[in-house]
Scaffold this motif. Structure first.
Motif, mmCIF file in Angstrom:
data_model
loop_
_atom_site.group_PDB
_atom_site.id
_atom_site.type_symbol
_atom_site.label_atom_id
_atom_site.label_comp_id
_atom_site.label_asym_id
_atom_site.label_seq_id
_atom_site.Cartn_x
_atom_site.Cartn_y
_atom_site.Cartn_z
ATOM 1 N N PRO A 157 0.823 -1.215 0.000
ATOM 2 C CA PRO A 157 0.000 0.000 0.000
ATOM 3 C C PRO A 157 0.851 1.257 0.000
ATOM 4 C CG PRO A 157 0.015 -0.996 2.174
ATOM 5 C CD PRO A 157 0.703 -1.965 1.265
ATOM 6 N N LEU A 158 0.326 2.324 -0.585
ATOM 7 C CA LEU A 158 0.978 3.622 -0.622
ATOM 8 C C LEU A 158 0.172 4.613 0.227
ATOM 9 C CD1 LEU A 158 1.822 3.706 -4.423
ATOM 10 C CD2 LEU A 158 3.337 3.097 -2.536
ATOM 11 N N ARG A 159 0.832 5.675 0.639
ATOM 12 C CA ARG A 159 0.205 6.646 1.540
ATOM 13 C C ARG A 159 -0.322 7.821 0.739
ATOM 14 N NH1 ARG A 159 4.267 8.374 5.776
ATOM 15 N NH2 ARG A 159 5.014 9.663 4.058
ATOM 16 N N ALA A 160 -1.597 7.770 0.384
ATOM 17 C CA ALA A 160 -2.251 8.846 -0.354
ATOM 18 C C ALA A 160 -2.849 9.847 0.635
ATOM 19 C CB ALA A 160 -3.345 8.282 -1.252
ATOM 20 N N PRO A 161 -3.195 11.059 0.174
ATOM 21 C CA PRO A 161 -3.796 12.049 1.068
ATOM 22 C C PRO A 161 -5.077 11.564 1.736
ATOM 23 C CG PRO A 161 -3.083 13.091 -0.964
ATOM 24 C CD PRO A 161 -2.940 11.611 -1.168
ATOM 25 N N HIS A 162 -5.790 10.644 1.076
ATOM 26 C CA HIS A 162 -7.053 10.164 1.630
ATOM 27 C C HIS A 162 -6.911 8.795 2.296
ATOM 28 C CE1 HIS A 162 -6.489 9.275 -2.620
ATOM 29 N NE2 HIS A 162 -7.215 8.187 -2.480
ATOM 30 N N GLY A 163 -5.668 8.350 2.574
ATOM 31 C CA GLY A 163 -5.471 7.094 3.275
ATOM 32 C C GLY A 163 -4.671 6.094 2.457
ATOM 33 N N PRO A 164 -4.458 4.882 2.997
ATOM 34 C CA PRO A 164 -3.677 3.877 2.277
ATOM 35 C C PRO A 164 -4.399 3.385 1.028
ATOM 36 C CG PRO A 164 -4.644 2.932 4.256
ATOM 37 C CD PRO A 164 -4.902 4.400 4.319
ATOM 38 N N VAL A 165 -3.640 3.254 -0.065
ATOM 39 C CA VAL A 165 -4.213 2.780 -1.322
ATOM 40 C C VAL A 165 -3.234 1.810 -1.982
ATOM 41 C CG1 VAL A 165 -5.499 4.909 -1.735
ATOM 42 C CG2 VAL A 165 -3.215 4.647 -2.710
ATOM 43 N N VAL A 166 -3.767 0.980 -2.839
ATOM 44 C CA VAL A 166 -2.975 0.151 -3.740
ATOM 45 C C VAL A 166 -3.293 0.619 -5.146
ATOM 46 C CG1 VAL A 166 -2.487 -2.195 -4.537
ATOM 47 C CG2 VAL A 166 -3.108 -1.797 -2.144
ATOM 48 N N LEU A 167 -2.280 0.830 -5.956
ATOM 49 C CA LEU A 167 -2.484 1.192 -7.353
ATOM 50 C C LEU A 167 -2.295 -0.032 -8.234
ATOM 51 C CD1 LEU A 167 -0.683 4.644 -7.786
ATOM 52 C CD2 LEU A 167 -3.024 4.164 -7.063
ATOM 53 N N ALA A 168 -2.986 -0.042 -9.356
ATOM 54 C CA ALA A 168 -2.883 -1.171 -10.271
ATOM 55 C C ALA A 168 -2.949 -0.686 -11.717
ATOM 56 C CB ALA A 168 -4.008 -2.183 -10.008
ATOM 57 N N LEU A 169 -2.466 -1.538 -12.612
ATOM 58 C CA LEU A 169 -2.567 -1.325 -14.052
ATOM 59 C C LEU A 169 -3.173 -2.573 -14.665
ATOM 60 C CD1 LEU A 169 1.090 -0.039 -14.685
ATOM 61 C CD2 LEU A 169 -0.954 1.392 -14.488
ATOM 62 N N ARG A 170 -4.024 -2.377 -15.663
ATOM 63 C CA ARG A 170 -4.514 -3.531 -16.412
ATOM 64 C C ARG A 170 -4.640 -3.134 -17.869
ATOM 65 N NH1 ARG A 170 -10.834 -3.994 -14.375
ATOM 66 N NH2 ARG A 170 -11.551 -1.992 -15.226
ATOM 67 N N PRO A 171 -4.352 -4.065 -18.790
ATOM 68 C CA PRO A 171 -4.411 -3.734 -20.219
ATOM 69 C C PRO A 171 -5.800 -3.270 -20.637
ATOM 70 C CG PRO A 171 -3.328 -5.845 -19.844
ATOM 71 C CD PRO A 171 -3.941 -5.451 -18.540
ATOM 72 N N ASP A 172 -5.832 -2.224 -21.453
ATOM 73 C CA ASP A 172 -7.083 -1.745 -22.036
ATOM 74 C C ASP A 172 -7.062 -2.148 -23.511
ATOM 75 O OD1 ASP A 172 -9.257 -0.319 -23.073
ATOM 76 O OD2 ASP A 172 -9.020 1.299 -21.610
ATOM 77 N N ALA A 173 -7.549 -3.350 -23.770
ATOM 78 C CA ALA A 173 -7.449 -3.924 -25.109
ATOM 79 C C ALA A 173 -8.217 -3.105 -26.144
ATOM 80 C CB ALA A 173 -7.957 -5.363 -25.101
ATOM 81 N N MET A 174 -9.380 -2.568 -25.768
ATOM 82 C CA MET A 174 -10.199 -1.842 -26.734
ATOM 83 C C MET A 174 -9.511 -0.553 -27.177
ATOM 84 S SD MET A 174 -14.147 -0.529 -26.453
ATOM 85 C CE MET A 174 -13.758 0.777 -25.282
ATOM 86 N N VAL A 175 -9.020 0.236 -26.221
ATOM 87 C CA VAL A 175 -8.348 1.480 -26.561
ATOM 88 C C VAL A 175 -7.072 1.194 -27.351
ATOM 89 C CG1 VAL A 175 -7.133 3.479 -25.619
ATOM 90 C CG2 VAL A 175 -9.313 2.763 -24.642
ATOM 91 N N THR A 176 -6.343 0.160 -26.964
ATOM 92 C CA THR A 176 -5.124 -0.210 -27.688
ATOM 93 C C THR A 176 -5.449 -0.550 -29.136
ATOM 94 O OG1 THR A 176 -4.061 -1.028 -25.672
ATOM 95 C CG2 THR A 176 -3.208 -1.841 -27.765
#
Length: 230
Positions: free
Chosen positions: A126-145
């Motif tokens: 988790p990372l420390r964001a201004p609004h509390g702990p968060v996890v960031l993620a990435l996922r492929p966007d096949a349609m836009v690609t």
């Protein structure tokens, strides 16, 4: 995490640093993610998105490095790393993603796979964001690609055990201008603790766990360069 967790993370970080340094000396190069491809990238975040308090809004030039953790032969499952850097006032802002699952527990687990961009990535910790702990993620966007011809990944955010919410995109372009002939830059180092984004920091226990290992890898890399030049 409590003070006890931070205290436990300190000796664990020292042990990881020792192992990292030993592996770097053995390989005479990066201990992990030894070979990668450096790419020009663009971070795209709408100004009205709530998650934009953590990352730059609008279109922001970035740099991305796609690599395999253990450097196993192609075709064998390996943990895929995707490091992302943008700058603010000339200072690097680094976030590191690794191939992972996306469930409530598997978002914290490294998941080896055979394809570089065939699944989810997360920050694992988790990372420390201004609004509390968060996890960031990435996922492929096949349609836009498919429509744009630009490899695009959705950028998502969640509380440690909460649902995912998309708030931006990461566009991956061609090889970066500063890359070497093989498409990489051996001297470039991403550091998610020392160069954590200003509005997306790390927690003390994470720093105790990870920072010594990154320092050991940098130290051994400098030693190798000094020996090569002597």
């Amino acid at each position: 995490m409590t003070g006890l967790g931070t205290a436990v993370a300190r000796p664990a970080g020292a042990a990881l640093a020792a192992a990292t340094g030993a592996l770097a000396r053995l390989r005479h190069r990066r201990p992990f993610h030894t070979r990668g491809v450096l790419l020009d990238a663009t971070l795209v975040v709408a100004e009205d998105e709530a998650g934009a308090v953590s990352v730059p809004q609008g279109r922001k030039e970035a740099l991305a490095r796609l690599s395999l953790s253990a450097g196993l032969p192609r075709g064998l499952p390996d943990v895929v790393g995707l490091a992302v850097r943008w700058t603010e006032d000339g200072a690097p802002q680094d976030v590191l993603f690794s191939s992972s699952g996306h469930g409530r527990l598997t978002r914290f687990a490294l998941v080896p796979r055979r394809t570089l961009l065939g699944g989810w990535f997360s920050t694992i910790m988790p990372l420390r964001a201004p609004h509390g702990p968060v996890v960031l993620a990435l996922r492929p966007d096949a349609m836009v690609t498919r429509v744009t011809g630009v490899v695009t990944l959705e950028v998502l955010e969640a509380t440690p055990l909460g649902p995912w919410r998309r708030f931006g995109a990461l566009e991956l372009h061609g090889p970066a201008a500063g890359a070497s002939r093989d498409g990489d830059d051996p001297g470039l180092r991403f550091d998610p603790t020392r160069d954590a984004p200003r509005r997306l920091g790390t927690y003390a226990w994470e720093d105790r766990l990870r920072a010594p290992g990154y320092a050991a890898a940098r130290r051994e890399s400098r030693s190798d360069r000094d020996r090569d030049q002597s």
